[in-house]
Design a protein around this motif. Structure first.
Motif, mmCIF file in Angstrom:
data_model
loop_
_atom_site.group_PDB
_atom_site.id
_atom_site.type_symbol
_atom_site.label_atom_id
_atom_site.label_comp_id
_atom_site.label_asym_id
_atom_site.label_seq_id
_atom_site.Cartn_x
_atom_site.Cartn_y
_atom_site.Cartn_z
ATOM 1 N N THR A 109 0.813 -1.486 -0.408
ATOM 2 C CA THR A 109 -0.208 -0.222 0.213
ATOM 3 C C THR A 109 0.974 0.936 0.255
ATOM 4 O OG1 THR A 109 -1.721 1.177 0.619
ATOM 5 C CG2 THR A 109 -0.299 0.187 2.488
ATOM 6 N N GLU A 110 -0.365 2.292 -0.241
ATOM 7 C CA GLU A 110 0.982 3.456 -0.468
ATOM 8 C C GLU A 110 0.935 5.026 0.717
ATOM 9 O OE1 GLU A 110 1.154 5.237 -3.747
ATOM 10 O OE2 GLU A 110 3.259 4.530 -4.746
ATOM 11 N N ILE A 111 0.864 5.079 1.344
ATOM 12 C CA ILE A 111 0.510 6.286 2.625
ATOM 13 C C ILE A 111 1.080 7.578 2.726
ATOM 14 C CG2 ILE A 111 0.269 5.968 5.384
ATOM 15 C CD1 ILE A 111 1.655 3.563 5.278
ATOM 16 N N THR A 112 0.118 8.029 1.973
ATOM 17 C CA THR A 112 0.276 9.981 2.199
ATOM 18 C C THR A 112 0.103 10.332 3.196
ATOM 19 O OG1 THR A 112 -0.242 9.536 -0.474
ATOM 20 C CG2 THR A 112 -0.191 11.785 0.794
ATOM 21 N N ALA A 113 1.123 11.563 4.073
ATOM 22 C CA ALA A 113 0.483 12.896 4.896
ATOM 23 C C ALA A 113 0.212 13.897 4.377
ATOM 24 C CB ALA A 113 1.477 12.988 5.305
ATOM 25 N N TYR A 114 -1.210 14.289 4.272
ATOM 26 C CA TYR A 114 -1.803 15.628 3.515
ATOM 27 C C TYR A 114 -1.544 16.511 4.765
ATOM 28 C CZ TYR A 114 -3.877 12.430 0.352
ATOM 29 O OH TYR A 114 -4.132 11.406 -1.123
ATOM 30 N N MET A 115 -1.043 18.054 3.844
ATOM 31 C CA MET A 115 -0.324 18.814 5.241
ATOM 32 C C MET A 115 -0.794 20.266 4.225
ATOM 33 S SD MET A 115 2.817 18.375 5.882
ATOM 34 C CE MET A 115 2.747 16.461 5.335
ATOM 35 N N SER A 116 -1.054 21.232 5.403
ATOM 36 C CA SER A 116 -1.129 22.533 4.542
ATOM 37 C C SER A 116 -1.782 23.971 5.721
ATOM 38 C CB SER A 116 -2.868 22.630 4.262
ATOM 39 O OG SER A 116 -4.084 22.992 5.239
ATOM 40 N N ASP A 117 -1.552 24.762 5.151
ATOM 41 C CA ASP A 117 -0.660 26.064 6.302
ATOM 42 C C ASP A 117 -2.404 26.240 7.173
ATOM 43 O OD1 ASP A 117 -2.392 27.740 5.462
ATOM 44 O OD2 ASP A 117 -0.468 28.601 4.288
ATOM 45 N N ARG A 118 -2.530 27.414 7.811
ATOM 46 C CA ARG A 118 -3.392 27.053 8.897
ATOM 47 C C ARG A 118 -4.346 27.792 8.055
ATOM 48 N NH1 ARG A 118 -0.230 32.888 11.000
ATOM 49 N NH2 ARG A 118 0.508 31.166 11.546
ATOM 50 N N TYR A 119 -4.121 28.769 6.997
ATOM 51 C CA TYR A 119 -4.965 29.025 6.439
ATOM 52 C C TYR A 119 -5.588 28.308 4.953
ATOM 53 C CZ TYR A 119 -3.392 33.445 7.736
ATOM 54 O OH TYR A 119 -2.874 34.470 8.202
ATOM 55 N N GLY A 120 -5.099 26.547 5.018
ATOM 56 C CA GLY A 120 -6.480 25.474 4.301
ATOM 57 C C GLY A 120 -5.111 26.051 3.039
ATOM 58 N N ASN A 121 -3.819 27.302 3.181
ATOM 59 C CA ASN A 121 -2.904 26.876 1.739
ATOM 60 C C ASN A 121 -2.076 25.606 1.660
ATOM 61 O OD1 ASN A 121 -3.565 29.031 0.262
ATOM 62 N ND2 ASN A 121 -3.280 29.704 1.913
ATOM 63 N N TYR A 122 -1.365 23.974 0.736
ATOM 64 C CA TYR A 122 -1.033 23.086 0.658
ATOM 65 C C TYR A 122 -0.153 23.280 0.465
ATOM 66 C CZ TYR A 122 -2.460 22.237 -4.362
ATOM 67 O OH TYR A 122 -2.823 22.534 -5.934
ATOM 68 N N ASN A 123 0.315 24.193 -0.499
ATOM 69 C CA ASN A 123 1.873 24.996 -0.676
ATOM 70 C C ASN A 123 2.472 25.445 0.073
ATOM 71 O OD1 ASN A 123 0.147 27.386 -0.986
ATOM 72 N ND2 ASN A 123 1.650 28.273 -2.070
ATOM 73 N N ILE A 124 2.895 24.631 1.132
ATOM 74 C CA ILE A 124 3.814 25.018 2.809
ATOM 75 C C ILE A 124 5.047 24.897 2.550
ATOM 76 C CG2 ILE A 124 1.773 23.631 3.894
ATOM 77 C CD1 ILE A 124 3.667 21.443 4.443
ATOM 78 N N LEU A 125 5.769 25.308 3.767
ATOM 79 C CA LEU A 125 7.329 26.028 3.430
ATOM 80 C C LEU A 125 7.962 24.447 2.934
ATOM 81 C CD1 LEU A 125 8.959 27.601 4.553
ATOM 82 C CD2 LEU A 125 9.863 25.137 6.656
ATOM 83 N N GLU A 126 8.860 25.104 1.689
ATOM 84 C CA GLU A 126 9.208 23.820 0.957
ATOM 85 C C GLU A 126 10.692 23.362 1.495
ATOM 86 O OE1 GLU A 126 11.694 23.794 -3.412
ATOM 87 O OE2 GLU A 126 10.871 26.156 -2.201
ATOM 88 N N GLY A 127 10.524 22.036 0.996
ATOM 89 C CA GLY A 127 12.090 21.277 2.557
ATOM 90 C C GLY A 127 11.254 20.230 4.126
ATOM 91 N N THR A 128 9.274 20.776 4.192
ATOM 92 C CA THR A 128 8.909 19.833 5.007
ATOM 93 C C THR A 128 9.209 18.723 4.954
ATOM 94 O OG1 THR A 128 7.796 22.187 5.741
ATOM 95 C CG2 THR A 128 7.154 20.362 6.522
ATOM 96 N N THR A 129 9.998 17.279 6.170
ATOM 97 C CA THR A 129 10.133 16.645 6.076
ATOM 98 C C THR A 129 8.841 15.144 6.940
ATOM 99 O OG1 THR A 129 11.621 16.614 8.009
ATOM 100 C CG2 THR A 129 12.142 16.109 4.838
ATOM 101 N N VAL A 130 8.374 14.600 6.745
ATOM 102 C CA VAL A 130 7.480 14.223 7.351
ATOM 103 C C VAL A 130 7.908 12.588 7.541
ATOM 104 C CG1 VAL A 130 4.927 13.023 7.880
ATOM 105 C CG2 VAL A 130 5.323 15.000 6.368
ATOM 106 N N SER A 131 7.849 12.676 9.125
ATOM 107 C CA SER A 131 8.502 11.135 9.649
ATOM 108 C C SER A 131 7.489 10.011 9.607
ATOM 109 C CB SER A 131 9.320 11.011 10.826
ATOM 110 O OG SER A 131 10.763 12.065 10.623
ATOM 111 N N PHE A 132 7.693 8.506 9.298
ATOM 112 C CA PHE A 132 6.610 7.869 9.895
ATOM 113 C C PHE A 132 6.907 6.570 10.608
ATOM 114 C CE2 PHE A 132 5.463 9.599 5.794
ATOM 115 C CZ PHE A 132 4.622 10.047 5.744
ATOM 116 N N TRP A 133 6.116 5.789 11.554
ATOM 117 C CA TRP A 133 6.279 5.112 12.166
ATOM 118 C C TRP A 133 5.157 4.098 11.942
ATOM 119 C CZ3 TRP A 133 8.692 6.606 17.725
ATOM 120 C CH2 TRP A 133 10.233 7.531 17.581
#
Length: 693
Positions: free
Chosen positions: A383-407
């Protein structure tokens, strides 16, 4: 007597005459730079053509001196010696100067200017034989020592006969603005290219200004600016060509981060100015302004008109403006305008999107390409797991280079523990089933059942006893949540808050969502970190010890602009189907019917994976009333306060067999009812036998 004294008298008289002649013929010799009146009545005064005055330095402090020179030239350009030069000041209240001086062999007459105790600007003029020199400006300063001159020319390229503003920022040795009234000198090094509107200006808040007026001569004009012994220069490119149009060229990047978010907060927006032949034109003044934007403090200039700036096209015809973000997201468009002979040419840039804030805890979620993985007891089912994120205004072009850790829990493995967020605010990793050989529990960690799971087991034992332990079927030792696995995703972000005054900042007293400081895998689905202490407890949950305290940290009671925000996302890992039916046989009278319920689930009493089909049929007679079922992809299980009936609806189905020929007089016949399940584990079926009259 007469003869006795005649000869001595004549000798004495002769000696006196000779002494007088020698004394009268021996005038005082002069040297270069001698001061004071000189010359005799017998000297013929030479003809002069020009007098040039200079002062070094041309900026002095109060009570200091400056060396003033007047160089005298004849018509051939040769220096003229022996000329008495007079010096005068336009403001003698500011200083005193030697009244006259005589030129030496190099044609130079020297004088000393001594400043009084008042600052200001004066001019020195020299004269001789009714000829006046140039006026030389000298600035008298307060006594503070200027150390730095920062210069800007706006624009720094222009057309012939155009005008540019020269702005000088003068700082002292401490980096502070010099006192108001400090005189600043502006000089064009080559007057063929133009002139200054004034030779000097006095500072206000450390700034002095002057205008450069270009002549009808293309080239590079150098403006030299000085304060005392401190000087600097700035070049202005002067061009001949006229613009014909202006075109948008580029915006790099097209997405920028919110101010203060830590990402790139500016975009360079370029326009190109061309002539009638499409060739780039340099030195053209281009007025830039923000045509539209979110009004969140974005700007293109840092003066009193931040939404407007005038720039000049460079050697390639490019006029560049830098857009800097504010605290509010949204699209921004820049308009560029050039003017030619009263006609205005305008064009707009493409949209630059301001966003790129940090992820908000209230807008962080996780999903998977397959929610219900048919991999219980199997390794390598993906399966593929995807994290979805946006800033407080709902803009998904968030800070470039942001990383997400998965356990992940046991029974599931991811191919990378860290993934980088893309331009769409997504971070994706691949995962697969991978059952540990030392863990006999297939699926997630073995956790104590919720009440609804206990109720479900009771219902199964009551309704389908023939399929519960010790009979083949369900052991009764596992429950649905034993097939559920948690995936922890965490990233650096901010806690959500209600921005009541819409200033883009958290203010004391505003409501915020306080989140746990240390991310953890929530094995037992209770939302709280759990530690195993005694037999029967749920297992100890692993956590990310952010501050290395050695213990798990909960909420801290303060709004955090930067912390690990996290999500626990649940997947199901399901296995082979098990089928149960009630009743297990039937005897339908003539014209009658029989209802059935049947359960299709895996060993943990979970519904099966997407695409699995369930059908029911009869053989030998009778009419079946039952819907065919195809499973959708789902991983939902009720929470701690849920009801078993909501889960039962996912695994239990109804069917009716009715007499299809109620008017017949035949003897009862034996028929069969079969439940068939087709899915990723192949085909499974259950058949029961009964009679139909």
């Amino acid at each position: 007597m007469k003869l006795r004294f005649d000869k001595p008298i004549r000798l004495f008289s002769l000696a006196m005459i000779l002494f007088f002649v020698v004394a009268c013929s021996s005038g005082g010799g002069d040297s270069d730079g001698d001061s004071g009146d000189s010359g005799g009545d017998e000297t013929t005064e030479p003809t002069i053509s020009e007098i040039v005055v200079d002062a070094n330095p041309d900026s002095i402090n109060v009570l200091e001196e400056s060396d003033v020179t007047a160089t005298v030239y004849d018509e051939s350009g040769s220096p003229v010696s022996g000329v008495v030069v007079g010096f005068s000041l336009d403001q003698p209240s500011l200083a005193a100067i030697s009244r006259t001086a005589t030129t030496g062999s190099s044609g130079v007459a020297r004088a000393t200017l001594t400043a009084r105790d008042q600052q200001g600007t004066l001019t020195i003029t020299a004269s001789a034989q009714d000829l006046n020199s140039n006026a030389r400006t000298v600035s008298i300063l307060s006594g503070v020592n200027p150390e730095t001159i920062n210069l800007t020319a706006t624009p720094n390229t222009l057309l012939v006969e155009g005008t540019a503003s020269i702005r000088a920022e003068v700082l002292d040795q401490f980096g502070d603005p010099v006192p108001d009234g400090t005189s600043v000198s502006f000089v064009v090094s080559n007057t063929n290219f133009g002139s200054m509107s004034s030779d000097a200006d006095t500072t206000i808040n450390g700034f002095a200004n002057a205008s450069f007026i270009a002549a009808n001569q293309p080239g590079t004009a150098t403006i030299e600016v000085s304060v005392g012994n401190i000087n600097n220069s700035v070049d202005i490119l002067i061009n001949q060509s006229q613009p014909a149009s202006i075109e948008f060229s580029s915006a790099e990047p097209q997405r920028i981060a919110l101010a203060g978010s830590g990402g790139q907060e500016y975009s360079d927006i370029k326009f190109i100015v061309v002539d009638e032949n499409g060739n780039p034109v340099s030195g053209i003044s281009v007025l830039m302004n923000i045509e539209s934007g979110p009004n969140g403090g974005e700007y293109i200039d840092n003066d009193s008109t931040p939404e407007e700036i005038e720039v000049a096209s460079d050697a390639d015809g490019i006029a560049t403006v830098t857009l800097r973000s504010g605290l509010t997201p949204g699209p921004v468009t820049i308009r560029a305008t050039v003017e030619r002979d009263g006609v205005f040419y305008r064009t707009n840039s493409s949209v630059v999107s301001i966003g790129g804030g940090v992820p908000s805890a209230s807008r962080f979620s996780v999903s998977a390409s397959v929610l219900n993985i048919p991999g219980l007891g199997r390794n390598g089912v993906p399966t593929e797991i995807t994290a979805y994120m946006s800033d407080r205004y709902g803009n998904y072009n968030i800070l470039e280079g942001t990383t997400v850790s998965f356990w992940s829990e046991p029974a599931l493995a991811v191919d990378a523990s860290v993934a980088t967020v893309n331009a769409d605010g997504l971070a994706t990793v691949s995962a697969r089933t991978q059952h540990p050989s030392l863990d006999m529990n297939l699926g997630g960690k073995d956790v104590a059942p919720f009440d609804w799971e206990e109720d479900l087991l009771d219902y199964m034992n009551t309704t389908y006893p023939d399929y519960m332990a010790p009979n083949p079927g369900w052991t009764g030792e596992t429950t649905p949540r034993d097939g559920q696995v948690a995936v922890l995703a965490y990233t650096q972000g901010e806690e959500h808050f209600d921005d009541l005054n819409a200033n883009g900042l958290y203010d004391a007293g505003e409501t915020f969502l306080d989140t746990h400081d240390d991310p953890f895998i929530d094995y037992n689905d209770n939302g709280v970190y759990n530690v195993y202490t005694s037999l029967g407890d749920d297992p100890t949950e692993i956590f990310n010890d952010v501050n290395s305290s050695g213990t798990w940290d909960s909420v801290n009671g303060s709004w955090d602009s930067q912390k690990d925000i996290f999500v626990n996302f649940k997947l199901l890992i399901t296995g082979e189907p098990i089928i149960a039916i009630n009743p297990t046989t039937f005897n339908i009278p003539n014209g009658g019917s029989q209802g059935f319920t049947f359960v299709v689930a895996d060993r943990n009493l979970n519904y099966l994976s997407a695409g699995t089909t369930i059908s029911i049929s009869t053989d030998g007679g009778g009419k079946i009333y039952a819907d065919s079922v195809e499973m959708a992809d789902n991983s939902y299980l009720p929470g701690a306060t849920g009801s078993y009936t909501s889960h039962l609806a996912q695994i239990e189905y109804d069917a009716i067999i009715a007499d299809d020929d109620p008017d017949d007089t035949d003897a009862p016949k034996t028929i069969s009812l079969t439940v068939t399940v087709d899915g990723s584990y192949g085909t499974e079926s259950l058949t029961i036998i009964g009679t139909l009259d």
